[in-house]
Design a protein around this motif. Sequence first.
Motif, PDB file in Angstrom:
ATOM      1  N   TYR A 110      33.160  30.839  13.166  1.00 31.96           N
ATOM      2  CA  TYR A 110      32.645  30.001  14.349  1.00 31.96           C
ATOM      3  C   TYR A 110      32.494  30.705  15.545  1.00 31.96           C
ATOM      4  O   TYR A 110      31.358  30.582  16.061  1.00 31.96           O
ATOM      5  CB  TYR A 110      33.480  28.732  14.396  1.00 31.96           C
ATOM      6  CG  TYR A 110      33.716  27.982  13.253  1.00 31.96           C
ATOM      7  CD1 TYR A 110      32.764  27.840  12.130  1.00 31.96           C
ATOM      8  CD2 TYR A 110      34.837  27.108  12.999  1.00 31.96           C
ATOM      9  CE1 TYR A 110      33.049  27.139  11.052  1.00 31.96           C
ATOM     10  CE2 TYR A 110      34.974  26.335  11.959  1.00 31.96           C
ATOM     11  CZ  TYR A 110      34.194  26.469  10.886  1.00 31.96           C
ATOM     12  OH  TYR A 110      34.616  25.598   9.863  1.00 31.96           O
ATOM     13  N   ARG A 113      29.589  33.005  15.172  1.00 32.17           N
ATOM     14  CA  ARG A 113      28.176  32.740  15.005  1.00 32.17           C
ATOM     15  C   ARG A 113      27.640  32.184  16.266  1.00 32.17           C
ATOM     16  O   ARG A 113      26.726  32.542  16.637  1.00 32.17           O
ATOM     17  CB  ARG A 113      28.483  31.431  14.304  1.00 32.17           C
ATOM     18  CG  ARG A 113      27.095  30.752  13.875  1.00 32.17           C
ATOM     19  CD  ARG A 113      27.209  29.293  13.568  1.00 32.17           C
ATOM     20  NE  ARG A 113      27.740  29.255  12.266  1.00 32.17           N
ATOM     21  CZ  ARG A 113      27.580  28.228  11.281  1.00 32.17           C
ATOM     22  NH1 ARG A 113      26.932  27.159  11.647  1.00 32.17           N
ATOM     23  NH2 ARG A 113      28.212  28.069  10.229  1.00 32.17           N
ATOM     24  N   SER A 114      28.615  31.575  17.303  1.00 32.55           N
ATOM     25  CA  SER A 114      28.174  31.305  18.642  1.00 32.55           C
ATOM     26  C   SER A 114      27.694  32.371  19.578  1.00 32.55           C
ATOM     27  O   SER A 114      26.696  32.282  20.101  1.00 32.55           O
ATOM     28  CB  SER A 114      29.186  30.613  19.538  1.00 32.55           C
ATOM     29  OG  SER A 114      29.573  29.132  19.112  1.00 32.55           O
ATOM     30  N   THR A 228      37.278  28.614  20.228  1.00 32.16           N
ATOM     31  CA  THR A 228      36.181  28.892  19.779  1.00 32.16           C
ATOM     32  C   THR A 228      35.212  28.102  20.556  1.00 32.16           C
ATOM     33  O   THR A 228      34.011  28.475  20.960  1.00 32.16           O
ATOM     34  CB  THR A 228      36.201  28.082  18.217  1.00 32.16           C
ATOM     35  OG1 THR A 228      36.539  26.964  18.279  1.00 32.16           O
ATOM     36  CG2 THR A 228      36.777  29.132  17.204  1.00 32.16           C
ATOM     37  N   SER A 229      35.411  26.761  21.102  1.00 30.61           N
ATOM     38  CA  SER A 229      34.712  26.141  22.079  1.00 30.61           C
ATOM     39  C   SER A 229      34.466  27.043  23.178  1.00 30.61           C
ATOM     40  O   SER A 229      33.389  26.734  23.760  1.00 30.61           O
ATOM     41  CB  SER A 229      35.036  24.572  22.188  1.00 30.61           C
ATOM     42  OG  SER A 229      35.341  24.057  21.179  1.00 30.61           O
ATOM     43  N   SER A 232      31.613  29.437  22.984  1.00 30.78           N
ATOM     44  CA  SER A 232      30.605  29.089  22.766  1.00 30.78           C
ATOM     45  C   SER A 232      29.946  28.517  24.192  1.00 30.78           C
ATOM     46  O   SER A 232      28.903  29.037  24.530  1.00 30.78           O
ATOM     47  CB  SER A 232      30.433  27.703  22.013  1.00 30.78           C
ATOM     48  OG  SER A 232      30.706  27.999  20.830  1.00 30.78           O
ATOM     49  N   PHE A 236      26.743  30.925  25.909  1.00 37.67           N
ATOM     50  CA  PHE A 236      25.514  30.403  26.234  1.00 37.67           C
ATOM     51  C   PHE A 236      25.318  29.947  27.745  1.00 37.67           C
ATOM     52  O   PHE A 236      24.185  29.931  28.209  1.00 37.67           O
ATOM     53  CB  PHE A 236      25.511  28.947  25.605  1.00 37.67           C
ATOM     54  CG  PHE A 236      24.927  29.000  24.389  1.00 37.67           C
ATOM     55  CD1 PHE A 236      23.856  29.190  23.790  1.00 37.67           C
ATOM     56  CD2 PHE A 236      26.028  29.188  23.174  1.00 37.67           C
ATOM     57  CE1 PHE A 236      23.444  29.245  22.455  1.00 37.67           C
ATOM     58  CE2 PHE A 236      25.777  29.253  21.896  1.00 37.67           C
ATOM     59  CZ  PHE A 236      24.534  29.310  21.331  1.00 37.67           C
TER      60      PHE A 236
END
Length: 249
Positions: A110, A113-114, A228-229, A232, A236
Amino acid sequence: MTKEYILEGKLSIEAAIKGKSRRISRVYIDKGKKGRDIKSFESMINKTGIKIKKVDRHLIDEMTQGKTHGGIIAKAGDKRFVSLEELIKDKKNPFIVMLDGIEDPYNFGYAVRSLYLAGVDGVVVNPRNWMEATSVVAKASAGTTELMPMAVANDIEEASNFFKDKGMTLACTSNRNSISLYEADLNVPMFLLIGGEKRGITRSFLEKADTIIQIPYGRNHGISLAATSATSVIAFEMMRQKNITKSNI
């Protein structure tokens, strides 16, 4: 004899071929699958010279860990890693992330992916053998672990010293002596260390870091985002800052 691993699903297989991340010896397809999509996929595979074998669905199930493969798998070799130098070669403003302490293969997938979707240039990993979880990692990342350039560093010191010597900013997340993510300049050549939720960031890295980032929260409950958060959110924000600069040129 070289060990082979299983890639599950069209996305993972197509990504491995596009990214030239590993050698694929054979693709297995459920003989019951029909339709335009499968014909298009077979045509693409045939152009690569990789052999296709049509088999019964239960044989594919026996070679995989779950039932989410969609009737398409591949036998593949080891993932090809690049050197730390190659991660930043010909990059004017590289943004490199090291994932340290993310032990769960789903979470690792995950996170990558981010990072890939945000435009991060490369990922550094520790020597842990992620190969044993190839199918899980590739599926969780929607194939992006096969597309993302990756290098292996023996430890954080090796990676941070290398990128520091290249003039890159060292950054990490922590509450100690930190600035808000939205005040930090992420539009510079940067090496960002993402620590796991259990171990966090080592004191030695915190002491040498040029930028320590804290993600502001809307509520203060004494808890923090999962690794993971957090990955991300930071990735971004980096993308946003770089895009603003591009639009002003």
